[in-house]
Motif scaffolding. Structure first.
Motif, PDB file in Angstrom:
ATOM      1  N   LEU A  91       0.829  -1.209   0.000  1.00  0.00           N
ATOM      2  CA  LEU A  91       0.000   0.000   0.000  1.00  0.00           C
ATOM      3  C   LEU A  91       0.866   1.263   0.000  1.00  0.00           C
ATOM      4  O   LEU A  91       0.511   2.255  -0.644  1.00  0.00           O
ATOM      5  CB  LEU A  91      -0.966   0.014   1.187  1.00  0.00           C
ATOM      6  CG  LEU A  91      -1.910   1.200   1.262  1.00  0.00           C
ATOM      7  CD1 LEU A  91      -2.708   1.401  -0.025  1.00  0.00           C
ATOM      8  CD2 LEU A  91      -2.855   1.039   2.459  1.00  0.00           C
ATOM      9  N   LEU A  92       1.991   1.234   0.665  1.00  0.00           N
ATOM     10  CA  LEU A  92       2.881   2.397   0.629  1.00  0.00           C
ATOM     11  C   LEU A  92       3.435   2.601  -0.785  1.00  0.00           C
ATOM     12  O   LEU A  92       3.525   3.734  -1.267  1.00  0.00           O
ATOM     13  CB  LEU A  92       4.019   2.239   1.642  1.00  0.00           C
ATOM     14  CG  LEU A  92       4.968   3.424   1.778  1.00  0.00           C
ATOM     15  CD1 LEU A  92       4.241   4.712   2.130  1.00  0.00           C
ATOM     16  CD2 LEU A  92       6.049   3.109   2.819  1.00  0.00           C
ATOM     17  N   LYS A  93       3.769   1.534  -1.460  1.00  0.00           N
ATOM     18  CA  LYS A  93       4.226   1.641  -2.855  1.00  0.00           C
ATOM     19  C   LYS A  93       3.120   2.212  -3.742  1.00  0.00           C
ATOM     20  O   LYS A  93       3.365   3.100  -4.567  1.00  0.00           O
ATOM     21  CB  LYS A  93       4.669   0.263  -3.373  1.00  0.00           C
ATOM     22  CG  LYS A  93       5.051   0.242  -4.847  1.00  0.00           C
ATOM     23  CD  LYS A  93       6.284   1.073  -5.152  1.00  0.00           C
ATOM     24  CE  LYS A  93       6.829   0.812  -6.532  1.00  0.00           C
ATOM     25  NZ  LYS A  93       6.497   1.823  -7.504  1.00  0.00           N
ATOM     26  N   GLU A  94       1.891   1.731  -3.568  1.00  0.00           N
ATOM     27  CA  GLU A  94       0.750   2.267  -4.329  1.00  0.00           C
ATOM     28  C   GLU A  94       0.563   3.750  -4.018  1.00  0.00           C
ATOM     29  O   GLU A  94       0.301   4.553  -4.911  1.00  0.00           O
ATOM     30  CB  GLU A  94      -0.514   1.472  -3.995  1.00  0.00           C
ATOM     31  CG  GLU A  94      -1.780   2.004  -4.624  1.00  0.00           C
ATOM     32  CD  GLU A  94      -1.854   1.819  -6.128  1.00  0.00           C
ATOM     33  OE1 GLU A  94      -2.798   2.347  -6.737  1.00  0.00           O
ATOM     34  OE2 GLU A  94      -0.971   1.172  -6.720  1.00  0.00           O
ATOM     35  N   TRP A  95       0.705   4.111  -2.754  1.00  0.00           N
ATOM     36  CA  TRP A  95       0.566   5.506  -2.326  1.00  0.00           C
ATOM     37  C   TRP A  95       1.585   6.378  -3.065  1.00  0.00           C
ATOM     38  O   TRP A  95       1.236   7.420  -3.606  1.00  0.00           O
ATOM     39  CB  TRP A  95       0.753   5.576  -0.809  1.00  0.00           C
ATOM     40  CG  TRP A  95       0.556   6.914  -0.191  1.00  0.00           C
ATOM     41  CD1 TRP A  95      -0.613   7.462   0.244  1.00  0.00           C
ATOM     42  CD2 TRP A  95       1.579   7.885   0.080  1.00  0.00           C
ATOM     43  NE1 TRP A  95      -0.373   8.710   0.777  1.00  0.00           N
ATOM     44  CE2 TRP A  95       0.950   8.985   0.680  1.00  0.00           C
ATOM     45  CE3 TRP A  95       2.956   7.918  -0.131  1.00  0.00           C
ATOM     46  CZ2 TRP A  95       1.657  10.111   1.080  1.00  0.00           C
ATOM     47  CZ3 TRP A  95       3.661   9.036   0.260  1.00  0.00           C
ATOM     48  CH2 TRP A  95       3.009  10.124   0.865  1.00  0.00           C
ATOM     49  N   PHE A  96       2.841   5.940  -3.109  1.00  0.00           N
ATOM     50  CA  PHE A  96       3.858   6.684  -3.848  1.00  0.00           C
ATOM     51  C   PHE A  96       3.486   6.790  -5.323  1.00  0.00           C
ATOM     52  O   PHE A  96       3.614   7.850  -5.930  1.00  0.00           O
ATOM     53  CB  PHE A  96       5.235   6.020  -3.719  1.00  0.00           C
ATOM     54  CG  PHE A  96       6.031   6.540  -2.557  1.00  0.00           C
ATOM     55  CD1 PHE A  96       6.703   7.745  -2.635  1.00  0.00           C
ATOM     56  CD2 PHE A  96       6.098   5.813  -1.383  1.00  0.00           C
ATOM     57  CE1 PHE A  96       7.447   8.222  -1.573  1.00  0.00           C
ATOM     58  CE2 PHE A  96       6.839   6.284  -0.306  1.00  0.00           C
ATOM     59  CZ  PHE A  96       7.510   7.493  -0.395  1.00  0.00           C
ATOM     60  N   ASP A  97       3.040   5.683  -5.913  1.00  0.00           N
ATOM     61  CA  ASP A  97       2.738   5.675  -7.347  1.00  0.00           C
ATOM     62  C   ASP A  97       1.627   6.649  -7.726  1.00  0.00           C
ATOM     63  O   ASP A  97       1.708   7.297  -8.768  1.00  0.00           O
ATOM     64  CB  ASP A  97       2.355   4.266  -7.805  1.00  0.00           C
ATOM     65  CG  ASP A  97       3.543   3.321  -7.841  1.00  0.00           C
ATOM     66  OD1 ASP A  97       4.695   3.780  -7.746  1.00  0.00           O
ATOM     67  OD2 ASP A  97       3.304   2.100  -7.959  1.00  0.00           O
TER      68      ASP A  97
END
Length: 192
Positions: A78-84
């Motif tokens: 979810l943190l990776k998705e947030w960055f994306d």
């Protein structure tokens, strides 16, 4: 949102219910004045991120702290998705930049000992190598990347390790307060 926001803690732990370290960290930093703890897994269990809301939080905070446990050498999904979706280059990195001049760092827990994170060690690379995507993203957006705060040995359990986790949370609280310019009261158990 806090009106005098000094730091935004972007917290991502998909298994908070069983994480003794993440719970302690959240409890330690949540009580700091002018600090907002933003739990991504609580707010976005369906991974549908309110981009406008997230960007407003980022614009309001002079310091951003990414708190998570390293899993398979990466940040949580979810943190990776947030960055994306939030840090789209056309928004975050445009000149002069909406995030230019803000500071950021990672507070990460990981398995193993410090010696495991070096050439020849179990994980073969320094912890900074595994945080490089965060660092580069922050730098590309004009943010000042600060040294990470790392807790090694996150996989251990036991009374001595519970005390080590509490000390880690207290050190992070003091570091966050210092970097955000928040004075801690004398005798504050979390700030010592």
């Amino acid at each position: 949102m806090t009106t005098d926001l000094r730091a935004l803690v972007v917290f991502a732990d998909p298994s908070l219910h069983r994480s003794r370290i993440s719970r302690r960290v959240v409890e330690a930093v949540a009580g700091l004045p002018a600090v907002q703890v933003h739990d991504l897994y609580q707010r976005y269990p369906d991974f549908y991120i309110d981009v406008r809301h997230e960007r407003a939080l980022l614009k309001a905070a002079p310091l951003v702290v990414f708190v998570f446990q390293l899993g398979w050498y990466a940040m949580p999904a979810l943190l990776k998705e947030w960055f994306d979706v939030v840090f789209k280059p056309e928004w975050a990195a445009q000149a002069p930049g909406r995030l230019h001049g803000k500071a950021a760092f990672a507070a990460v827990a990981c398995a193993g000992a410090p010696d495991d994170y070096r050439p020849g060690g179990r994980h073969a690379r320094p912890i900074e190598d595994y945080l490089a995507p965060l660092e580069q993203t922050a730098r590309a957006c004009g943010m000042d990347w600060l040294a990470p705060h790392v807790y090694y040995g996150a996989e251990r359990a036991g009374p001595a390790d519970a005390e080590a986790a509490a000390q880690h949370a207290a050190r992070l609280r003091a570091l966050l307060a210092r970097r955000a310019g928040i004075p801690l009261e004398n005798g504050d158990a979390h700030g010592t």
